[in-house]
Design a protein around this motif. Structure first.
Motif, PDB file in Angstrom:
ATOM      1  N   VAL A  51     -39.994  22.243 -64.376  1.00 39.70           N
ATOM      2  CA  VAL A  51     -38.932  22.929 -63.633  1.00 39.70           C
ATOM      3  C   VAL A  51     -38.351  21.939 -62.633  1.00 39.70           C
ATOM      4  CG1 VAL A  51     -38.336  24.860 -62.128  1.00 39.70           C
ATOM      5  CG2 VAL A  51     -40.043  25.174 -63.938  1.00 39.70           C
ATOM      6  N   GLY A  52     -37.053  21.621 -62.804  1.00 38.51           N
ATOM      7  CA  GLY A  52     -36.369  20.685 -61.908  1.00 38.51           C
ATOM      8  C   GLY A  52     -36.191  19.322 -62.557  1.00 38.51           C
ATOM      9  N   ALA A  53     -34.943  18.859 -62.586  1.00 39.23           N
ATOM     10  CA  ALA A  53     -34.644  17.536 -63.164  1.00 39.23           C
ATOM     11  C   ALA A  53     -34.158  16.587 -62.073  1.00 39.23           C
ATOM     12  CB  ALA A  53     -33.625  17.667 -64.292  1.00 39.23           C
ATOM     13  N   THR A  74     -39.574  20.063 -72.174  1.00 39.96           N
ATOM     14  CA  THR A  74     -38.354  20.804 -71.841  1.00 39.96           C
ATOM     15  C   THR A  74     -38.233  20.854 -70.319  1.00 39.96           C
ATOM     16  OG1 THR A  74     -38.626  22.189 -73.788  1.00 39.96           O
ATOM     17  CG2 THR A  74     -37.122  22.996 -72.100  1.00 39.96           C
ATOM     18  N   LEU A  75     -37.059  20.401 -69.813  1.00 38.81           N
ATOM     19  CA  LEU A  75     -36.803  20.515 -68.372  1.00 38.81           C
ATOM     20  C   LEU A  75     -35.825  21.652 -68.145  1.00 38.81           C
ATOM     21  CD1 LEU A  75     -37.181  17.190 -68.937  1.00 38.81           C
ATOM     22  CD2 LEU A  75     -36.827  17.172 -66.477  1.00 38.81           C
ATOM     23  N   ARG A 135     -25.720  21.822 -62.734  1.00 37.92           N
ATOM     24  CA  ARG A 135     -25.012  21.362 -63.944  1.00 37.92           C
ATOM     25  C   ARG A 135     -25.382  19.935 -64.312  1.00 37.92           C
ATOM     26  NH1 ARG A 135     -19.222  21.935 -62.316  1.00 37.92           N
ATOM     27  NH2 ARG A 135     -20.220  22.108 -60.300  1.00 37.92           N
ATOM     28  N   GLY A 136     -26.030  19.224 -63.383  1.00 40.08           N
ATOM     29  CA  GLY A 136     -26.398  17.839 -63.665  1.00 40.08           C
ATOM     30  C   GLY A 136     -27.829  17.573 -63.247  1.00 40.08           C
ATOM     31  N   VAL A 137     -28.283  16.344 -63.502  1.00 41.48           N
ATOM     32  CA  VAL A 137     -29.642  15.972 -63.128  1.00 41.48           C
ATOM     33  C   VAL A 137     -29.591  15.110 -61.853  1.00 41.48           C
ATOM     34  CG1 VAL A 137     -30.385  16.085 -65.529  1.00 41.48           C
ATOM     35  CG2 VAL A 137     -29.703  13.866 -64.556  1.00 41.48           C
ATOM     36  N   GLY A 138     -30.749  14.872 -61.249  1.00 40.74           N
ATOM     37  CA  GLY A 138     -30.810  13.994 -60.071  1.00 40.74           C
ATOM     38  C   GLY A 138     -31.247  14.733 -58.823  1.00 40.74           C
ATOM     39  N   GLY A 139     -31.011  16.045 -58.757  1.00 40.23           N
ATOM     40  CA  GLY A 139     -31.427  16.824 -57.594  1.00 40.23           C
ATOM     41  C   GLY A 139     -30.791  16.294 -56.319  1.00 40.23           C
ATOM     42  N   ARG A 140     -31.635  15.997 -55.322  1.00 41.31           N
ATOM     43  CA  ARG A 140     -31.109  15.502 -54.037  1.00 41.31           C
ATOM     44  C   ARG A 140     -30.633  14.053 -54.118  1.00 41.31           C
ATOM     45  NH1 ARG A 140     -36.063  16.648 -50.685  1.00 41.31           N
ATOM     46  NH2 ARG A 140     -36.954  17.458 -52.603  1.00 41.31           N
ATOM     47  N   ALA A 141     -30.947  13.346 -55.183  1.00 41.47           N
ATOM     48  CA  ALA A 141     -30.351  12.021 -55.432  1.00 41.47           C
ATOM     49  C   ALA A 141     -29.072  12.302 -56.218  1.00 41.47           C
ATOM     50  CB  ALA A 141     -31.321  11.132 -56.198  1.00 41.47           C
ATOM     51  N   ALA A 142     -28.015  12.696 -55.491  1.00 43.35           N
ATOM     52  CA  ALA A 142     -26.839  13.338 -56.080  1.00 43.35           C
ATOM     53  C   ALA A 142     -25.579  12.508 -55.889  1.00 43.35           C
ATOM     54  CB  ALA A 142     -26.643  14.693 -55.417  1.00 43.35           C
ATOM     55  N   LYS A 177     -29.719  22.723 -68.701  1.00 42.79           N
ATOM     56  CA  LYS A 177     -29.040  22.762 -67.397  1.00 42.79           C
ATOM     57  C   LYS A 177     -28.572  24.187 -67.096  1.00 42.79           C
ATOM     58  CE  LYS A 177     -27.625  18.011 -67.923  1.00 42.79           C
ATOM     59  NZ  LYS A 177     -26.550  17.175 -68.473  1.00 42.79           N
ATOM     60  N   THR A 178     -28.094  24.391 -65.885  1.00 38.96           N
ATOM     61  CA  THR A 178     -27.678  25.718 -65.381  1.00 38.96           C
ATOM     62  C   THR A 178     -28.686  26.805 -65.774  1.00 38.96           C
ATOM     63  OG1 THR A 178     -26.216  26.138 -67.276  1.00 38.96           O
ATOM     64  CG2 THR A 178     -25.203  25.147 -65.351  1.00 38.96           C
ATOM     65  N   THR A 179     -29.962  26.427 -65.674  1.00 39.54           N
ATOM     66  CA  THR A 179     -31.056  27.341 -66.006  1.00 39.54           C
ATOM     67  C   THR A 179     -31.974  27.418 -64.791  1.00 39.54           C
ATOM     68  OG1 THR A 179     -30.903  26.668 -68.315  1.00 39.54           O
ATOM     69  CG2 THR A 179     -32.945  27.751 -67.633  1.00 39.54           C
TER      70      THR A 179
END
Ligand SMILES: Cc1cc2nc3c(=O)[nH]c(=O)nc-3n(C[C@H](O)[C@H](O)[C@H](O)COP(=O)(O)OP(=O)(O)OC[C@H]3O[C@@H](n4cnc5c(N)ncnc54)[C@H](O)[C@@H]3O)c2cc1C
Length: 348
Positions: free
Chosen positions: A7-9, A28-29, A34-41, A126-128
């Motif tokens: 949970v969390g990409a 499965t992530l 809508r994108g990956v990276g989280g706080r590294a955005a 994504k968006t999950t």
């Protein structure tokens, strides 16, 4: 072949997937954004690209340096200008605590998670947004239900990487019978991990702000402004002759003004930045943007001796992220994800 759910990409989730890339396990992530990276955005707007969360990855150690280079030299940016400091007097001055490398990418810092995941066969949904978790009756697998009511899994192992308060919400919505109290204890330990809030303001100018520094940081923690950075110091981020300032406001100001309308907040912040940088023109940016990071940086870390961490792992439930590592830095989240990923791999 085992199926691993993450949970969390963000970089911890991507790091875990990277660590497991050479195993035969399915991965499965589940990622709410809508994108990956989280706080590294990273965001794109008006020919600019800007890292509005984490600013850069520092050259913490050889393994970080090696990994960044292994992930590809193309587009890797090393910010050359230094970080200066300011204190209560508001004077921006050179600092003797310099990092020799400050890395991002021309396409932005999201490249880190993207490049890690590109090395894997993991599926990213994504968006999950994960809403609840359940352990099956036989105590063998985990299922995740998202906010649309769709089920994901069954997973032989499940790794949770959202910031502690969001992970605590998930644990509060977890069904795990015969857990011998492990779930309550785990929830309590995670919920006790504290985060601070940062509101980032983005101020764009159609002229260059020429300074010898890339960024200035408030060392006394007395200012409303915690950090101001010139995004144009990153190759490929801002067209020549323009300036884009990333301003991270201190936790107190950020909490108090978290919901202020953008224009109002930008006005207040631009005034403070103009004073700090000593340039009146900065009161009037030509466009602005923002991001509220409710859970920006961990103030405390998960107690590594918390009683429930090992029983949860024995039941295939793992935690990773900067708050597990004990410091809000990209490389700490990354390597914590890698290490927990390796532990998951060893357990299957
Ligand atoms: C403003 C700011 C500036 C920073 N500056 C720096 C810096 O310059 N250098 C540095 O090293 N570090 C910096 N940091 C810290 C760094 O960004 C973090 O430590 C690191 O990115 C944390 O990674 P993570 O994977 O642990 O968590 P996250 O990046 O938060 O990843 C968690 C992921 O989980 C997802 N998620 C959450 N809940 C759910 C759910 N229910 N279902 C599905 N997905 C979910 C989130 O969308 C996110 O993608 C900064 C952070 C902030 C906010």
């Amino acid at each position: 072949m085992a199926h691993i759910g993450i949970v969390g990409a963000g970089v911890a989730g991507a790091g875990a997937a990277y660590a497991l890339r050479e195993t035969a396990h399915d991965m499965t992530l589940l990622e709410k954004s809508r994108g990956v990276g989280g706080r590294a955005a990273t965001r794109r707007r008006n020919d600019c690209r800007y890292d509005h969360g984490a600013n850069y990855v520092k050259d913490a150690d050889d393994r970080t340096l090696d990994l960044l280079h292994e992930l590809g030299e193309e587009g890797l940016v090393d910010v050359e200008e230094p970080v200066w400091t300011f204190g209560v007097d508001g004077q921006i001055e050179p600092s003797n605590r310099q990092e020799s490398h400050k890395f991002t990418w021309t396409a932005g810092i999201t490249q880190l998670a993207k490049r890690l995941l590109a090395e894997t066969d993991a599926e990213v949904r994504k968006t999950t947004r994960a809403a609840s978790l359940a352990r099956d009756d036989e105590g063998e697998t985990w299922t995740v239900t998202d906010t649309d009511g769709d089920e994901h899994g069954p997973f032989d192992a499940l790794l949770l990487t959202p910031p502690a308060p969001q992970t605590a919400d998930l644990l509060a919505a977890t069904e795990w019978v015969d857990d011998d109290g492990a779930l309550d204890e785990l929830h309590e330990a995670v919920a006790a991990t504290e985060f601070r809030t940062i509101r980032t303001l983005v101020l764009h100018y159609d002229f260059a702000v020429d300074r010898p520094w890339y960024a200035a940081v408030d060392v006394d923690k007395e200012h409303d402004v915690g950090w101001v950075a010139r995004e144009e110091c990153k190759d490929g981020h801002v067209p020549d002759g323009e300036s884009l300032l990333i301003v991270q406001m201190g936790p107190e100001w950020s909490t108090e003004h978290y919901d202020d309308p953008l224009e109002e907040a930008a006005d207040a912040v631009a005034g403070r930045v103009a004073d700090l940088v000593g340039d009146d023109r900065l009161t009037d940016p030509d466009w602005v943007d923002d991001q509220g990071w409710r859970y920006a940086l961990p103030d405390t870390s998960l107690d590594p001796d918390a009683d429930a961490v090992d029983p949860a792992a024995d039941a295939g439930l793992y935690l990773a992220g900067d708050w597990v590592a004990g410091e809000g830095r990209v490389h700490r989240a990354l390597w914590n994800g890698v290490e927990v990923g390796e532990r998951v791999g060893d357990s299957l």
